[in-house]
Write a protein that holds these residues in place. Structure first.
Motif, PDB file in Angstrom:
ATOM      1  N   GLU A   1       4.571   9.362   7.026  1.00  0.00           N
ATOM      2  CA  GLU A   1       4.544   8.535   8.233  1.00  0.00           C
ATOM      3  C   GLU A   1       5.246   7.204   7.985  1.00  0.00           C
ATOM      4  OE1 GLU A   1       3.450   9.181  11.359  1.00  0.00           O
ATOM      5  OE2 GLU A   1       3.013  11.226  10.726  1.00  0.00           O
ATOM      6  N   PHE A   2       4.952   6.595   6.856  1.00  0.00           N
ATOM      7  CA  PHE A   2       5.567   5.310   6.526  1.00  0.00           C
ATOM      8  C   PHE A   2       7.083   5.437   6.427  1.00  0.00           C
ATOM      9  CE2 PHE A   2       7.224   2.277   3.401  1.00  0.00           C
ATOM     10  CZ  PHE A   2       6.955   1.098   4.076  1.00  0.00           C
TER      11      PHE A   2
ATOM     12  N   GLU B   1       0.835  -1.203   0.000  1.00  0.00           N
ATOM     13  CA  GLU B   1       0.000   0.000   0.000  1.00  0.00           C
ATOM     14  C   GLU B   1       0.874   1.260   0.000  1.00  0.00           C
ATOM     15  OE1 GLU B   1      -2.902   2.123   3.235  1.00  0.00           O
ATOM     16  OE2 GLU B   1      -3.299   0.014   2.750  1.00  0.00           O
ATOM     17  N   TYR B   2       1.920   1.251   0.791  1.00  0.00           N
ATOM     18  CA  TYR B   2       2.793   2.418   0.891  1.00  0.00           C
ATOM     19  C   TYR B   2       3.679   2.560  -0.340  1.00  0.00           C
ATOM     20  CZ  TYR B   2       0.883   2.111   5.477  1.00  0.00           C
ATOM     21  OH  TYR B   2      -0.013   2.032   6.516  1.00  0.00           O
TER      22      TYR B   2
ATOM     23  N   LEU C   1      -7.083   7.573   0.411  1.00  0.00           N
ATOM     24  CA  LEU C   1      -5.647   7.700   0.130  1.00  0.00           C
ATOM     25  C   LEU C   1      -5.381   8.072  -1.321  1.00  0.00           C
ATOM     26  CD1 LEU C   1      -4.402   4.600   2.141  1.00  0.00           C
ATOM     27  CD2 LEU C   1      -4.141   7.012   2.774  1.00  0.00           C
TER      28      LEU C   1
ATOM     29  N   MET D   1       0.454   9.926   4.732  1.00  0.00           N
ATOM     30  CA  MET D   1       0.737   8.524   5.072  1.00  0.00           C
ATOM     31  C   MET D   1       2.097   8.077   4.540  1.00  0.00           C
ATOM     32  SD  MET D   1      -1.625   7.683   7.049  1.00  0.00           S
ATOM     33  CE  MET D   1      -1.194   5.973   7.211  1.00  0.00           C
TER      34      MET D   1
ATOM     35  N   HIS E   1      -4.110  13.230   2.175  1.00  0.00           N
ATOM     36  CA  HIS E   1      -4.024  12.200   3.225  1.00  0.00           C
ATOM     37  C   HIS E   1      -3.002  11.127   2.825  1.00  0.00           C
ATOM     38  CE1 HIS E   1      -5.165   9.562   6.457  1.00  0.00           C
ATOM     39  NE2 HIS E   1      -5.628   8.644   5.630  1.00  0.00           N
ATOM     40  N   GLY E   2      -2.984  10.754   1.553  1.00  0.00           N
ATOM     41  CA  GLY E   2      -2.013   9.777   1.062  1.00  0.00           C
ATOM     42  C   GLY E   2      -0.587  10.279   1.208  1.00  0.00           C
TER      43      GLY E   2
ATOM     44  N   THR F   1     -10.729   4.575   1.443  1.00  0.00           N
ATOM     45  CA  THR F   1     -10.200   5.179   2.673  1.00  0.00           C
ATOM     46  C   THR F   1      -9.603   6.566   2.441  1.00  0.00           C
ATOM     47  OG1 THR F   1      -8.091   4.021   2.415  1.00  0.00           O
ATOM     48  CG2 THR F   1      -9.764   2.949   3.777  1.00  0.00           C
TER      49      THR F   1
END
Length: 116
Positions: free
Chosen positions: A92-93, A18-19, A63, A89, A85-86, A61
């Protein structure tokens, strides 16, 4: 690659796919096949079968978003774009990945005398 090594690699890929999709989209919008090819070229996914359900969940969601655009062949393609938002993330990842990869590397470094 041995069966055991492939199993380990598959499990890791599933956890980060996903990331990886978000990171790929952070460099620019892509249509589905283009995204699948980019990830497959890096051996991050086996193909489109696992990618499209993931993209649908990511859209649900918030992203990624999608839009349709006519390609060079005249055929419409669904493009995927990363949302704000993506982008958050991915950031963050990145921090989590750097910390975990260092921790695992340190731990493996403690395994002197054990062949990998």
């Amino acid at each position: 690659m041995s069966d055991q090594r492939e199993k380990i690699a598959t499990n890791i890929r599933k956890g980060v796919l996903e990331y990886c999709v978000l990171a790929s989209l952070a460099s620019g919008d892509k249509y589905g096949l283009e995204l699948a090819e980019a990830l497959t070229a890096r051996k991050l996914t086996a193909g489109e079968g696992s990618l499209y359900p993931l993209l649908a969940r990511m859209k649900a969601t918030g992203l990624v978003e999608t839009y349709w655009e006519e390609g060079a062949s005249g055929r419409k393609r669904k493009y995927y774009t990363i949302t704000e938002h993506g982008h958050l993330m991915v950031g963050e990842f990145r921090g989590v990945w750097e910390a975990i990869s260092m921790q695992v590397t340190d731990l493996l470094g403690e395994q002197h005398g054990i062949d990998s």
